[in-house]
Motif scaffolding. Structure first.
Motif, PDB file in Angstrom:
ATOM      1  N   ARG A 197       0.828  -1.216   0.000  1.00  0.00           N
ATOM      2  CA  ARG A 197       0.000   0.000   0.000  1.00  0.00           C
ATOM      3  C   ARG A 197       0.859   1.263   0.000  1.00  0.00           C
ATOM      4  NH1 ARG A 197      -2.997  -3.066   3.733  1.00  0.00           N
ATOM      5  NH2 ARG A 197      -2.040  -1.913   5.427  1.00  0.00           N
TER       6      ARG A 197
ATOM      7  N   ARG B 237      -0.266   3.475  -4.897  1.00  0.00           N
ATOM      8  CA  ARG B 237      -1.405   4.268  -4.460  1.00  0.00           C
ATOM      9  C   ARG B 237      -2.729   3.590  -4.768  1.00  0.00           C
ATOM     10  NH1 ARG B 237      -1.922  10.447  -4.701  1.00  0.00           N
ATOM     11  NH2 ARG B 237      -4.051  10.686  -4.027  1.00  0.00           N
TER      12      ARG B 237
ATOM     13  N   ASP C 161      -1.987   8.720   4.031  1.00  0.00           N
ATOM     14  CA  ASP C 161      -1.901   8.988   2.589  1.00  0.00           C
ATOM     15  C   ASP C 161      -0.796  10.002   2.291  1.00  0.00           C
ATOM     16  OD1 ASP C 161      -3.953   7.225   2.074  1.00  0.00           O
ATOM     17  OD2 ASP C 161      -5.477   8.797   1.816  1.00  0.00           O
TER      18      ASP C 161
ATOM     19  N   ARG D 259      -6.298   8.404   8.081  1.00  0.00           N
ATOM     20  CA  ARG D 259      -6.128   7.969   6.687  1.00  0.00           C
ATOM     21  C   ARG D 259      -5.458   9.068   5.871  1.00  0.00           C
ATOM     22  NH1 ARG D 259     -10.994   6.300   5.905  1.00  0.00           N
ATOM     23  NH2 ARG D 259     -11.733   8.206   4.972  1.00  0.00           N
ATOM     24  N   HIS D 260      -5.855  10.319   6.130  1.00  0.00           N
ATOM     25  CA  HIS D 260      -5.255  11.459   5.425  1.00  0.00           C
ATOM     26  C   HIS D 260      -3.754  11.554   5.742  1.00  0.00           C
ATOM     27  CE1 HIS D 260      -4.826  15.377   3.599  1.00  0.00           C
ATOM     28  NE2 HIS D 260      -4.396  15.877   4.741  1.00  0.00           N
TER      29      HIS D 260
ATOM     30  N   HIS E  78       2.526   8.228   2.697  1.00  0.00           N
ATOM     31  CA  HIS E  78       2.767   7.347   1.551  1.00  0.00           C
ATOM     32  C   HIS E  78       3.112   8.163   0.309  1.00  0.00           C
ATOM     33  CE1 HIS E  78       0.474   3.700   3.352  1.00  0.00           C
ATOM     34  NE2 HIS E  78       1.651   3.859   3.889  1.00  0.00           N
TER      35      HIS E  78
END
Length: 173
Positions: free
Chosen positions: A25, A29, A108, A104-105, A111
Motif C-alpha cells: 500500500r 497508491r 496517505d 487515513r489522510h 505514503h
C-alpha cells in the motif's frame, strides 16, 4: 515445494503478511494495484523459498524478496504512461468518523512522500517504519549499517520538515 519450504512459507505468511500488505500500500497508491503487488510479493516468496539456504533469518529473506519485487514493480510502473480508471473519478468519501479520516489522510500524505523518494530511500524508511533495526535493514538492502543510519537520519529529518511545512501552511489557511 518440499514440506520444509511449505512450513517456511506458512511461517512467513503468519509473521510478515501484514507488513507485506503495508509495504504494497505504501509503494502503490491504487488499491487494486497494491493488491496485485502484494500477490506478486507472495508469489515470489513462494518461488524463492526453494533457494533459501538459511544463511540469514527468514525475516531478512522475506523482506529482501519483498523489496526487490516492489522495486521491480515501481520500475515497471515508471515506464508505463499514467492512466486513471473512470470508476475512480467519481469516488466519494465514505461515512467514516473524523478521526479515522484524519488518520487515513496522514497516512496517505506519508505514503505520497515515500513514493517520491528515490527507491532505495523509500525502502529504507518503510523497513524502519516496520520496526526493523539498522543492522536488519543493512542486511536486506546490502548497505552498511553506518550508511543505513546516516540515510535514515536524513530521511526522518526530511519527512519531519515536510510535515512541519505542510502543517504550518494549513494553519495559515
Amino acid at each position: 515445494m518440499t514440506g520444509q519450504q511449505a512450513d517456511l512459507y506458512r511461517q512467513a505468511g503468519e509473521h510478515f503478511a501484514p507488513a507485506i500488505a503495508r509495504l504494497s500500500r505504501a509503494m502503490e497508491r491504487d488499491a487494486d494495484k497494491a493488491r496485485d503487488l502484494e500477490q506478486e510479493i507472495h508469489l515470489e516468496i513462494w518461488r524463492s523459498l526453494a533457494r533459501f539456504k538459511g544463511d540469514c533469518a527468514l525475516k531478512t529473506w522475506v523482506f529482501r524478496v519483498a523489496h526487490n519485487v516492489a522495486a521491480d514493480h515501481v520500475g515497471r510502473a515508471g515506464r508505463r504512461p499514467a492512466t486513471v480508471d473512470l470508476e475512480d473519478v467519481d469516488v466519494l468519501p465514505g461515512d467514516d468518523d473524523e478521526a479515522a479520516a484524519a488518520d487515513r489522510h496522514a497516512l496517505d500524505r506519508l505514503h505520497a512522500q515515500i513514493r517520491v523518494l528515490p527507491l532505495l530511500d523509500a525502502q529504507l524508511i518503510l523497513l524502519w517504519l516496520e520496526g526493523h533495526s539498522g543492522s536488519e535493514i543493512a542486511e536486506v538492502t546490502g548497505l552498511s549499517a553506518g550508511a543505513v543510519a546516516t540515510r535514515l537520519s536524513r530521511l526522518r529529518e526530511r519527512l519531519a520538515a515536510h510535515f512541519q511545512d505542510t502543517n504550518a501552511g494549513e494553519a495559515d489557511d
